[in-house]
Design a protein around this motif. Structure first.
Motif, PDB file in Angstrom:
ATOM      1  N   MET A 229       0.846  -1.193   0.000  1.00 49.86           N
ATOM      2  CA  MET A 229       0.000   0.000   0.000  1.00 49.86           C
ATOM      3  C   MET A 229       0.874   1.232   0.000  1.00 49.86           C
ATOM      4  SD  MET A 229      -1.246  -0.108   3.994  1.00 49.86           S
ATOM      5  CE  MET A 229      -2.012  -1.699   3.761  1.00 49.86           C
ATOM      6  N   SER A 230       0.252   2.375  -0.227  1.00 47.84           N
ATOM      7  CA  SER A 230       0.991   3.639  -0.190  1.00 47.84           C
ATOM      8  C   SER A 230       1.165   4.102   1.246  1.00 47.84           C
ATOM      9  CB  SER A 230       0.251   4.708  -0.994  1.00 47.84           C
ATOM     10  OG  SER A 230      -0.977   5.029  -0.372  1.00 47.84           O
ATOM     11  N   GLU A 231       2.142   4.974   1.449  1.00 47.69           N
ATOM     12  CA  GLU A 231       2.352   5.521   2.791  1.00 47.69           C
ATOM     13  C   GLU A 231       1.160   6.360   3.242  1.00 47.69           C
ATOM     14  OE1 GLU A 231       6.717   6.471   3.958  1.00 47.69           O
ATOM     15  OE2 GLU A 231       6.491   7.140   1.870  1.00 47.69           O
ATOM     16  N   ALA A 232       0.479   6.983   2.300  1.00 50.59           N
ATOM     17  CA  ALA A 232      -0.704   7.766   2.655  1.00 50.59           C
ATOM     18  C   ALA A 232      -1.778   6.869   3.253  1.00 50.59           C
ATOM     19  CB  ALA A 232      -1.240   8.504   1.428  1.00 50.59           C
ATOM     20  N   TYR A 233      -2.038   5.739   2.617  1.00 51.28           N
ATOM     21  CA  TYR A 233      -3.057   4.824   3.123  1.00 51.28           C
ATOM     22  C   TYR A 233      -2.628   4.238   4.468  1.00 51.28           C
ATOM     23  CZ  TYR A 233      -6.342   0.937   3.319  1.00 51.28           C
ATOM     24  OH  TYR A 233      -7.315   0.059   3.719  1.00 51.28           O
ATOM     25  N   ALA A 234      -1.349   3.835   4.579  1.00 44.06           N
ATOM     26  CA  ALA A 234      -0.858   3.240   5.823  1.00 44.06           C
ATOM     27  C   ALA A 234      -0.938   4.238   6.979  1.00 44.06           C
ATOM     28  CB  ALA A 234       0.576   2.751   5.641  1.00 44.06           C
TER      29      ALA A 234
END
Length: 566
Positions: free
Chosen positions: A88-93
């Motif tokens: 996943m992206s860091e934004a989602y995480a």
């Protein structure tokens, strides 16, 4: 000259004098802290907008401390077990971590999201209150545009914020917007490259949306909000007609201490309700959708309600395509994408159209009852019905699955409703307003029904009517009866022909539509009132007559009015 220091003079007094000498706080306070505000529940709608915006700013600042606006890919190894090992992206995480690992993070996230929904809903209802009561008229046209821009920017910023978590639902919405942008001829591909920094989804969309969502649009909105409030103070508040209320005064409570105390309590009430709703009602559970992947689409993919009508326009539009000079023009997306600003713009420019059609240059500080402006009220109701029809089109899949209906049947119904429902609502609303005007006219001339049936000496049964109280009589008659404009004469005083231009004829026709025969019920004249009430007993020692709170004629409302007194 120095000020004498009395026994109460000290450092605090000197500091206050020093500050006032440079900022003029005392003078500013004297001019504004005793400003009068009308006391009516409908004026609290604007306060809900202000307070929810403040809550959005407070919670948004807190969220920026933990959110990472990056599309760099990582493998999740947090506390939410179902997502462990998922790329996943860091934004989602970081959004998942805010929800499950930061103390109070999920509550703040949900307060932020709910406050955004309430903010836009309150602005929508507040603007409709201003529209239906005619509060947009001179001198408030510019303030109306400020309010409209706040609504539009709020919807736009809500979309950007909705897209930041980079989950499967928001990613689907971004893909939807990208397709709409690419449908624009000539410049669509350039705009797409400017926004996304490359092919969809790219690696720059979340950082760019974050900057726009946190810095650019809120800064513009804050400036518009300050300008909006300054103009509200400058123009003074509108008020409902009533005894003692004129175009040159305001009847109500002073800002300090009465109104300020009520406003402060109302702020905490709004904050408390939002916190309660956020604590018990889940919104945007991104952990259930999963991270965005271009090859997947989430089920029940729906935008927030305020953008639903834009998606509805595209969902119900036939998939028309036209080939021109070796290029394909996607009308199925381009036409709805063009209608989106036109639908919003129709309500934004209406005040200027009405002002042009009526040629009314006076200031208006008394509000209209919606029934006394039938065409305006009917237009606003038709606009709302169009919004609701397209909103149903935006959720046609959910309506089909939950009500076990055919998706195609719903789509066809929305297409027909888009053309017919606003027309039907306009006609019905106008007739409804005219009927209410007739009822008011009868109440003024014959009094209110008491429900008491009386038998006359010759055997006839009649219902006893009681005369109206002075305040009620004033409320029913204190409205204008404007005349429609006439087109310019084809021949002037010297016999020279001057045919009316296209704009002149259009202006006269529009004016007749707003105020001509069939657009309103003439109010009772003073003579009619005297004849009808000659046999009525007086309502009390202060009973109203035609020269106090009695009916007004159209000729009484063509002088200049306005002023800025309190």
């Amino acid at each position: 000259m120095t000020r004498n220091q009395g026994p109460g003079g000290g450092r605090g007094q000197r500091a206050a004098d020093w500050t006032d000498g440079r900022l003029g706080i005392y003078t500013l306070a004297r001019a504004n802290l005793r400003k009068i505000f009308p006391d009516h529940w409908s004026f609290m709608l604007g306060e809900i907008c202000l307070y929810s915006f403040a809550i959005i700013i407070l919670t948004g600042v807190w969220l920026t401390l933990f959110f990472k606006p990056s599309m760099g890919e990582i493998v999740y190894d947090g506390s939410y077990v179902p997502l462990k090992g998922v790329p996943m992206s860091e934004a989602y995480a970081s959004t998942v971590d805010i929800s499950f690992e930061v103390r109070g993070g999920l509550l703040i996230r949900q307060v932020h999201h709910w406050a955004a929904l309430v903010f836009i809903a309150a602005m929508f209802v507040h603007m409709m209150r201003v529209f239906f009561t005619g509060a947009f008229r001179k001198p408030r046209e510019i303030n109306w545009m400020f309010g409209f821009l706040l609504l539009f920017l709020g919807m736009l910023d809500g979309f950007f914020g909705y897209s930041l978590p980079d989950d499967l639902l928001s990613g689907t919405g971004i893909r939807f917007v990208e397709g709409a942008i690419l449908a624009v001829p000539l410049v669509g591909t350039y705009v797409q490259m400017f926004l996304f920094g490359g092919e969809f989804p790219g690696t720059d969309i979340v950082p760019r949306f974050f900057t726009v969502h946190v810095l650019l649009i809120p800064g513009i909105m804050l400036g518009l909000l300050v300008a909006h409030l300054i103009l509200v103070f400058h123009h003074k508040h509108t008020q409902w007609a009533g005894p003692g209320r004129t175009e040159k005064n305001v009847v109500g409570m002073p800002l300090m201490p009465v109104y300020l105390a009520k406003a402060g309590g109302f702020f905490f009430l709004v904050f408390g309700v939002l916190a309660l709703v956020s604590a018990i009602a889940t919104i945007n559970p991104i952990w259930a959708y999963g991270p965005y992947r271009p090859d997947q689409v989430s089920t029940d993919a729906q935008p927030d309600w305020y953008m639903g009508f834009a998606e509805g326009l595209i969902r119900v539009m036939p998939g028309w395509e036209v080939g021109l000079w070796g290029h394909t023009l996607n009308l199925g997306v381009l036409i709805p994408f063009t209608l989106f600003p036109l639908v919003l713009g129709a309500i934004a420019v209406y005040p200027f159209v009405e002002g042009w059609a009526t040629d009314d240059r006076r200031e208006h500080h008394l509000l209209d009852r919606p029934r006394n402006a039938p065409v305006r009220t009917a237009f606003g109701a038709a606009w709302i019905s169009l919004y609701l029809v397209t909103l149903a089109g935006g959720g046609n899949d959910l309506i089909a699955t939950h009500l076990h209906l055919s998706l195609n049947s719903i789509t066809y119904a929305v297409r027909v409703g888009f053309l017919l429902v606003p027309v039907a609502v306009f006609v019905v609303t106008k007739r409804w307003c005219l009927g209410l005007q007739r009822r008011d006219r009868e109440k003024v001339l014959h009094g209110r029904e008491t429900g008491v049936v009386k038998r006359l000496p010759h055997g006839e049964f009649i219902e006893v009517h009681a005369p109206l109280a002075p305040a009620e009589l004033h409320r029913l008659t204190a409205h204008e009866q404007p005349r429609a404009l006439e087109p310019p004469a084809p021949v002037d005083d010297n016999g020279v022909a001057h045919p009316a231009g296209v704009l002149d004829r259009a202006r006269a026709r529009l004016s007749r539509g707003l105020h001509g025969e069939g657009a309103r019920i003439p109010g009772p004249t003073a003579e009619e009132y005297h004849r009808a009430t000659a046999h009525h007993p007086p309502a009390g020692p202060h009973a109203a007559g035609p020269h106090t709170a009695g009916p007004h004629t159209a000729a009484e409302h063509h002088g200049s009015s306005g002023g800025h007194g309190h």
